[in-house]
Design a protein around this motif. Structure first.
Motif, mmCIF file in Angstrom:
data_model
loop_
_atom_site.group_PDB
_atom_site.id
_atom_site.type_symbol
_atom_site.label_atom_id
_atom_site.label_comp_id
_atom_site.label_asym_id
_atom_site.label_seq_id
_atom_site.Cartn_x
_atom_site.Cartn_y
_atom_site.Cartn_z
ATOM 1 N N ASP A 139 14.110 2.962 4.895
ATOM 2 C CA ASP A 139 14.891 3.271 3.515
ATOM 3 C C ASP A 139 13.948 3.609 2.713
ATOM 4 N N ASN A 140 14.360 4.485 1.608
ATOM 5 C CA ASN A 140 13.497 5.045 0.614
ATOM 6 C C ASN A 140 14.279 5.204 -0.839
ATOM 7 N N VAL A 141 15.207 4.409 -1.113
ATOM 8 C CA VAL A 141 15.758 4.298 -2.426
ATOM 9 C C VAL A 141 15.166 3.252 -3.250
ATOM 10 N N SER A 142 15.337 3.242 -4.501
ATOM 11 C CA SER A 142 14.619 2.155 -5.266
ATOM 12 C C SER A 142 14.829 0.889 -4.865
ATOM 13 N N ALA A 143 16.078 0.563 -4.280
ATOM 14 C CA ALA A 143 16.321 -0.904 -3.959
ATOM 15 C C ALA A 143 15.528 -1.238 -2.799
ATOM 16 N N ALA A 144 15.181 -0.517 -1.751
ATOM 17 C CA ALA A 144 14.308 -0.504 -0.641
ATOM 18 C C ALA A 144 12.755 -0.892 -0.919
ATOM 19 N N ARG A 145 12.329 -0.491 -2.124
ATOM 20 C CA ARG A 145 10.995 -0.715 -2.373
ATOM 21 C C ARG A 145 10.558 -2.045 -3.068
ATOM 22 N N PRO A 146 9.206 -2.578 -2.812
ATOM 23 C CA PRO A 146 8.199 -1.886 -2.017
ATOM 24 C C PRO A 146 8.680 -1.920 -0.726
ATOM 25 N N GLN A 147 8.117 -1.207 0.271
ATOM 26 C CA GLN A 147 8.657 -1.113 1.745
ATOM 27 C C GLN A 147 7.386 -2.190 2.356
ATOM 28 N N THR A 148 7.613 -2.219 3.707
ATOM 29 C CA THR A 148 6.643 -3.055 4.470
ATOM 30 C C THR A 148 6.151 -2.136 5.478
ATOM 31 N N GLY A 149 4.958 -2.316 5.840
ATOM 32 C CA GLY A 149 4.295 -1.472 7.125
ATOM 33 C C GLY A 149 4.058 0.156 7.028
ATOM 34 N N LEU A 150 3.999 0.499 5.898
ATOM 35 C CA LEU A 150 3.793 1.968 5.664
ATOM 36 C C LEU A 150 2.329 2.333 5.879
ATOM 37 N N ARG A 151 1.283 1.556 5.399
ATOM 38 C CA ARG A 151 0.255 1.774 5.448
ATOM 39 C C ARG A 151 -0.535 1.795 6.903
ATOM 40 N N ALA A 152 0.050 1.252 7.846
ATOM 41 C CA ALA A 152 -0.260 1.016 9.472
ATOM 42 C C ALA A 152 0.121 2.298 10.093
ATOM 43 N N ALA A 153 0.990 3.489 9.653
ATOM 44 C CA ALA A 153 1.721 4.270 10.179
ATOM 45 C C ALA A 153 0.612 5.333 10.310
ATOM 46 N N ASP A 154 0.260 5.969 11.565
ATOM 47 C CA ASP A 154 -0.270 7.081 11.795
ATOM 48 C C ASP A 154 0.120 8.484 11.179
ATOM 49 N N VAL A 155 1.337 8.833 10.913
ATOM 50 C CA VAL A 155 1.968 9.720 10.399
ATOM 51 C C VAL A 155 3.463 9.134 9.763
ATOM 52 N N VAL A 156 3.644 9.766 8.582
ATOM 53 C CA VAL A 156 4.892 9.375 7.709
ATOM 54 C C VAL A 156 5.520 10.666 7.629
ATOM 55 N N TYR A 157 6.769 10.776 7.999
ATOM 56 C CA TYR A 157 7.557 12.203 7.699
ATOM 57 C C TYR A 157 8.527 11.714 6.590
ATOM 58 N N ALA A 158 8.822 12.639 5.657
ATOM 59 C CA ALA A 158 9.724 12.539 4.651
ATOM 60 C C ALA A 158 10.724 13.637 4.453
ATOM 61 N N GLU A 159 12.196 13.174 4.591
ATOM 62 C CA GLU A 159 13.174 14.358 4.936
ATOM 63 C C GLU A 159 14.202 14.158 3.649
ATOM 64 N N GLN A 160 14.718 15.107 3.402
ATOM 65 C CA GLN A 160 16.107 14.941 2.507
ATOM 66 C C GLN A 160 17.219 14.485 3.344
ATOM 67 N N VAL A 161 17.887 13.481 2.718
ATOM 68 C CA VAL A 161 19.187 13.072 3.182
ATOM 69 C C VAL A 161 20.568 13.385 2.137
ATOM 70 N N GLU A 162 21.572 12.784 2.452
ATOM 71 C CA GLU A 162 23.091 12.862 1.962
ATOM 72 C C GLU A 162 22.414 12.846 0.372
ATOM 73 N N GLY A 163 23.360 13.297 -0.609
ATOM 74 C CA GLY A 163 23.074 13.360 -1.927
ATOM 75 C C GLY A 163 21.680 13.783 -2.746
ATOM 76 N N GLY A 164 20.828 14.398 -1.793
ATOM 77 C CA GLY A 164 19.680 14.874 -2.429
ATOM 78 C C GLY A 164 18.701 13.635 -2.359
ATOM 79 N N LEU A 165 18.964 12.454 -1.706
ATOM 80 C CA LEU A 165 18.013 11.356 -1.685
ATOM 81 C C LEU A 165 17.007 11.813 -0.720
ATOM 82 N N SER A 166 15.943 10.764 -0.322
ATOM 83 C CA SER A 166 14.937 10.814 0.819
ATOM 84 C C SER A 166 14.812 9.703 1.567
ATOM 85 N N ARG A 167 14.444 10.078 3.013
ATOM 86 C CA ARG A 167 14.326 8.877 3.808
ATOM 87 C C ARG A 167 13.129 9.121 4.645
ATOM 88 N N LEU A 168 12.246 8.208 4.990
ATOM 89 C CA LEU A 168 11.173 8.199 5.814
ATOM 90 C C LEU A 168 11.335 7.981 7.479
#
Length: 326
Positions: free
Chosen positions: A64-93
């Motif tokens: 999840d990547n809306v403001s209510a989902a932040r701060p996220q957990t576990g992102l720093r351990a990822a090798d690759v993070v993809y960011a894409e556009q979803v409905e309503g012009g928002l983003s998801r990882l």
């Protein structure tokens, strides 16, 4: 071409049952606390028995990547993070793990049709997601991946009762695979090594979606790009900044898919097979590049003007899919 195992098929009845189970799990509160240790630090979590079949493939988690989902957990351990556009012009990882597994990851959200094409580059990856539209579930079941949701892997997920649903579902990666598969499982096509010659000095770069934006600011002291989302510095739940070594702005075709959300907004489909322009940020510089992914089963090549592979810096890579002009 290497052999790829086919994923298990899901009938319409099975898909409906999986969706119903996932919805039940979404509504149920798990045994949680308000603390989310990141990258293996902090409070321990209840143990769970690892599920078979994930030791040789990457773990991909929809985050999840809306403001209510932040701060996220576990992102720093990822090798690759993809960011894409979803409905309503928002983003998801989508965070991809191969070198190490954090203690927990989240908040976990739903899958999209584009994910199936993107994940074909890996050998039967494990996809952790909260659910999907019922019409999409059969396609996920037929894809060459191992799908894990709260409906079929309840022991791998928990709820944070200190956060509001649906932004409070978290994954215990150790419940899905006993150990990380190692960097050899990262069949992305990326090359790592010394920086190419040239490049343009760059201190900050912003990528905008209709209702979201990503800003990457070079930190010479850290030799990393500090991430900010929607104007706020990105830190994980333990307060540590998210700082990839390489950032890729990949210009792709984004079109409407056949799916839409409850409000009738069409789900964007991000095409990751094909070719186009890209910008690669590393070492405080921006490099113009071309990307090419000939087939869904292959990785993505990034090259400079003479066709030489463009090396990425060692460390985490963020790939932000941006809409190509025209």
């Amino acid at each position: 071409m290497r052999h790829r195992a086919r994923g298990r098929r899901v009938t319409t009845a099975t898909a409906a049952a999986v969706l119903a189970a996932a919805m039940t799990a979404v509504l149920a509160a798990g045994c949680t606390t308000g603390n989310h240790p990141d990258d293996g630090h902090g409070h321990s979590r209840p143990s769970a028995t690892p599920r078979p079949g994930g030791s040789g493939s990457v773990l991909a988690v929809k985050i999840d990547n809306v403001s209510a989902a932040r701060p996220q957990t576990g992102l720093r351990a990822a090798d690759v993070v993809y960011a894409e556009q979803v409905e309503g012009g928002l983003s998801r990882l989508m965070a991809v793990y191969a070198s190490r597994l954090p203690e927990s990851v989240g908040p976990v959200r739903s899958a999209r049709e584009s994910d199936l094409e993107l994940l074909r580059q890996f050998d039967r990856p494990t996809l952790a997601f909260s659910g999907a539209q019922h019409k999409l579930l059969p396609l996920i079941g037929q894809a060459p991946l191992r799908g894990e949701t709260p409906g079929n892997a309840a022991d791998a997920y928990y709820r944070d009762t200190g956060r509001a649903a649906p932004h409070n579902l978290y994954l215990r990666p150790a419940a899905l695979m006993p150990s990380p598969p190692g960097s050899a499982a990262l069949t992305t096509g990326f090359h790592y090594g010394a920086a190419p010659s040239g490049g343009t000095p760059e201190t900050t770069r912003t990528v905008r979606y209709p209702a979201a934006r990503f800003t990457f600011t070079w930190s010479a002291g850290r030799s990393r790009w500090l991430v900010a989302m929607d104007g706020t510095p990105t830190v994980t739940a333990d307060g540590k900044p998210v700082a990839p070594a390489t950032v890729v702005v990949q210009y792709v075709r984004v079109r409407d898919s056949a799916y839409h959300d409850a409000l009738g907004n069409h789900t964007p489909y991000t095409e990751t097979v094909g070719s186009g322009k890209a910008e690669v940020l590393r070492d405080g510089k921006a490099f113009h590049a071309r990307w090419k992914r000939a087939t869904a089963a292959g990785g993505t090549d990034f090259t400079v003007g003479d066709g030489t592979p463009l090396n990425f810096a060692a460390g985490q890579v963020w790939v932000v899919f941006a809409r190509a002009a025209g």
